[in-house]
Write a protein that holds these residues in place. Structure first.
Motif, PDB file in Angstrom:
ATOM      1  N   THR A 251     -41.387  46.548  20.716  1.00  0.00           N
ATOM      2  CA  THR A 251     -42.078  46.786  21.982  1.00  0.00           C
ATOM      3  C   THR A 251     -43.585  46.820  21.796  1.00  0.00           C
ATOM      4  OG1 THR A 251     -40.223  47.978  22.964  1.00  0.00           O
ATOM      5  CG2 THR A 251     -42.402  48.452  23.859  1.00  0.00           C
TER       6      THR A 251
ATOM      7  N   ARG B  44     -44.492  43.454  23.484  1.00  0.00           N
ATOM      8  CA  ARG B  44     -44.463  43.685  24.942  1.00  0.00           C
ATOM      9  C   ARG B  44     -44.930  45.099  25.299  1.00  0.00           C
ATOM     10  NH1 ARG B  44     -39.416  44.097  22.650  1.00  0.00           N
ATOM     11  NH2 ARG B  44     -39.363  41.852  22.375  1.00  0.00           N
TER      12      ARG B  44
ATOM     13  N   ARG C  31     -36.098  50.262  26.498  1.00  0.00           N
ATOM     14  CA  ARG C  31     -36.395  49.158  27.415  1.00  0.00           C
ATOM     15  C   ARG C  31     -36.704  49.738  28.791  1.00  0.00           C
ATOM     16  NH1 ARG C  31     -31.194  50.228  27.496  1.00  0.00           N
ATOM     17  NH2 ARG C  31     -30.032  50.027  29.443  1.00  0.00           N
TER      18      ARG C  31
ATOM     19  N   SER D 121     -42.434  46.287  32.997  1.00  0.00           N
ATOM     20  CA  SER D 121     -43.611  46.079  32.144  1.00  0.00           C
ATOM     21  C   SER D 121     -43.467  44.859  31.230  1.00  0.00           C
ATOM     22  CB  SER D 121     -43.898  47.332  31.313  1.00  0.00           C
ATOM     23  OG  SER D 121     -42.775  47.700  30.552  1.00  0.00           O
ATOM     24  N   ASP D 122     -42.257  44.581  30.736  1.00  0.00           N
ATOM     25  CA  ASP D 122     -42.060  43.412  29.871  1.00  0.00           C
ATOM     26  C   ASP D 122     -42.502  42.119  30.552  1.00  0.00           C
ATOM     27  OD1 ASP D 122     -40.890  45.235  28.193  1.00  0.00           O
ATOM     28  OD2 ASP D 122     -38.906  44.298  28.172  1.00  0.00           O
ATOM     29  N   ASP D 123     -42.316  42.056  31.882  1.00  0.00           N
ATOM     30  CA  ASP D 123     -42.555  40.810  32.625  1.00  0.00           C
ATOM     31  C   ASP D 123     -44.034  40.511  32.837  1.00  0.00           C
ATOM     32  OD1 ASP D 123     -39.746  40.590  33.007  1.00  0.00           O
ATOM     33  OD2 ASP D 123     -39.874  41.961  34.713  1.00  0.00           O
TER      34      ASP D 123
ATOM     35  N   ARG E 257     -37.908  54.415  31.059  1.00  0.00           N
ATOM     36  CA  ARG E 257     -37.348  53.574  30.006  1.00  0.00           C
ATOM     37  C   ARG E 257     -36.083  54.238  29.468  1.00  0.00           C
ATOM     38  NH1 ARG E 257     -40.767  49.811  27.789  1.00  0.00           N
ATOM     39  NH2 ARG E 257     -39.780  49.966  25.736  1.00  0.00           N
TER      40      ARG E 257
END
Length: 451
Positions: free
Chosen positions: A41, A45, A142, A157-159, A262
């Motif tokens: 992470t 990301r 995640r 947030s990953d996107d 998360r």
């Protein structure tokens, strides 16, 4: 029984990689499996690309300041695809460094998803299976979306790091550090940012005075922050998504971004079948030495949902190696962890908030808020905050809270003093570095209040 490996690490993020490398340096036979990208992470990301975006988002204000300082400059439009391409090239480079470090340390790496077959066996998605004397789970966490109508179309947030283009407008839902950091970042990059948070104030758990100032500064910089507000439902509409909220409004936003929590990555890993106890939110339950309910299985980092910070995962990994392979039982130290929130302005904090400290014992509070000279000269009205929370009985500094540009850099060094048990008088004896923002930490002589 002869095992294939002495240690099998599941997860190639910061914690897992550090534990694998340090163990291998002790002559331990180590393997590591990672089903996604190495670096986890933080590198891929999280912290690293986010910090690049923080830097990028600060330039419009820097350009305005430069003009006030006599420079003939102007900020053109922000080229997101160019920046994104350069950012991902750098992330690729960092991932390759992680792979090389493992290889050079003698760790055998498997690019595969791993799950436990039993207390000493790991099965890979490639069909291979290996035995290990010890297994370390470091699979991280995640981001999750709430279970509300239409949420499947929203971002997490990953996107953000993978967007093809910057939206014209965005609704950010949440009030934690991820929500607030991205609100500031996207606002700085020219996106029209609205933020909903169901609580009474953002950054719950941090010092009230510090988070109050951050909220004020965010609003002053253009973030449309709505407290006590939540989303009811959302759905596609022309131009993005139509959102209904608890404040009675219905509005269309280009994108909707959930920063509402998360969860640990423990699903479909065979953990419970192997006897590993999980908590309410799926986190792996461990003792002070990161050992699970199965003696051969340990876990570190966000998957344990203790203190979810990269440097903490790394320290947990090193404590694990000390305990298991160096014969030096080392409990994990979660006390007095300095941390930063990369909002604009930044927050740096270590120790107890004023609220937590006064619930524990009688305290004195030393605090100052002012316009820093660099911004004041440029005509900015933004303020900074320096705050010390001090025990009346021992005179120890129980908490240090800074809201200012580069607060993260300042709190790292203040954290050393607080961790050592420095008293207010130790701070007072330290000569000020002038003219700086941080000199106020050692020049506050009179408490503003006691509690």
């Amino acid at each position: 029984m002869e095992f294939d490996y002495d240690l099998f690490v599941i997860g190639g993020g910061s914690g897992g990689v550090r534990a694998a490398r340090v163990a291998a340096a002790e002559g331990v036979r180590v393997a590591l499996a990672e089903g996604d990208r190495y670096g986890g992470t933080c590198v891929i990301r999280g912290c690293v690309p986010k910090k690049f975006m923080v830097f990028a988002s600060g330039y419009p204000e820097a350009m305005k300041d430069a003009q006030e300082y006599g420079w003939t400059v102007h900020a053109g439009g922000f080229d997101w695809p160019r920046f994104r391409s350069k950012m991902h090239t750098e992330l690729d480079r960092l991932e390759e460094i992680y792979r090389s470090m493992l290889k050079n340390s003698g760790v055998v790496s498997y690019d595969a998803r791993a799950r436990l077959s039993d207390a000493h066996t790991v099965a890979l998605s490639t069909g291979e299976s290996f035995t290990a004397k010890h297994i370390l789970v470091a699979t991280g966490g995640r981001p999750v979306k709430p279970d509300i109508p239409g949420a499947e179309g929203a971002l997490v947030s990953d996107d953000i790091f993978l967007l093809d283009e910057m939206p014209k407008s965005i609704l950010i839902i949440g009030g934690g550090y991820i929500a607030c950091e991205f609100a500031c970042i996207l606002n700085g990059l020219g996106v029209e940012v609205t933020q909903y948070y169901r609580g009474a104030q953002i950054l719950r758990g941090f010092d009230d005075e510090a988070r109050g100032l951050v909220a004020e500064e965010m609003k002053a910089s253009g973030v449309d922050l709505h407290l006590g507000t939540n989303i009811i439902d959302m759905g596609p509409a022309e131009g993005g998504y139509r959102v209904k909220s608890t404040n009675g409004t219905e509005k269309v936003f280009g994108q909707v971004f959930f920063a509402t929590g998360r969860n640990p990555n423990t699903a479909d890993m065979g953990l419970e079948e192997a006897g590993v106890s999980l908590g309410r939110h799926g986190q792996i339950e461990v003792d002070n030495y990161s050992q699970t309910s199965v003696p051969s299985v340990y876990a570190i980092g966000d998957v344990t949902d203790r203190v979810n910070l990269t440097p903490v995962a790394i320290r947990e990994g090193m404590a694990f190696v000390e305990t298991v392979f160096k014969g030096n039982p080392t409990p994990v130290d979660h006390e007095l962890i300095p941390t930063a929130i990369f909002t604009q302005p930044e927050v740096g904090t270590v120790g107890l908030s004023e609220e937590d400290a006064r619930d524990q014992e009688p305290i004195e509070v030393y605090c100052t808020s002012f316009k820093p000279m660099q911004g004041a000269f440029a005509g900015r009205s933004s303020r900074v905050l320096m705050k010390l929370v001090v025990s009346q009985a021992t005179r120890k500094v129980l908490g240090c809270h800074i809201v200012a540009p580069n607060a993260g850099e300042i709190i790292q060094l203040a954290g050393v003093a607080v961790k050592m048990g420095a008293t207010k008088e130790d701070f007072d004896r330290t000569c000020a570095v002038h003219p700086t923002i941080s000199e106020e930490i050692v020049t506050m002589k009179t408490p503003v209040r006691t509690a």
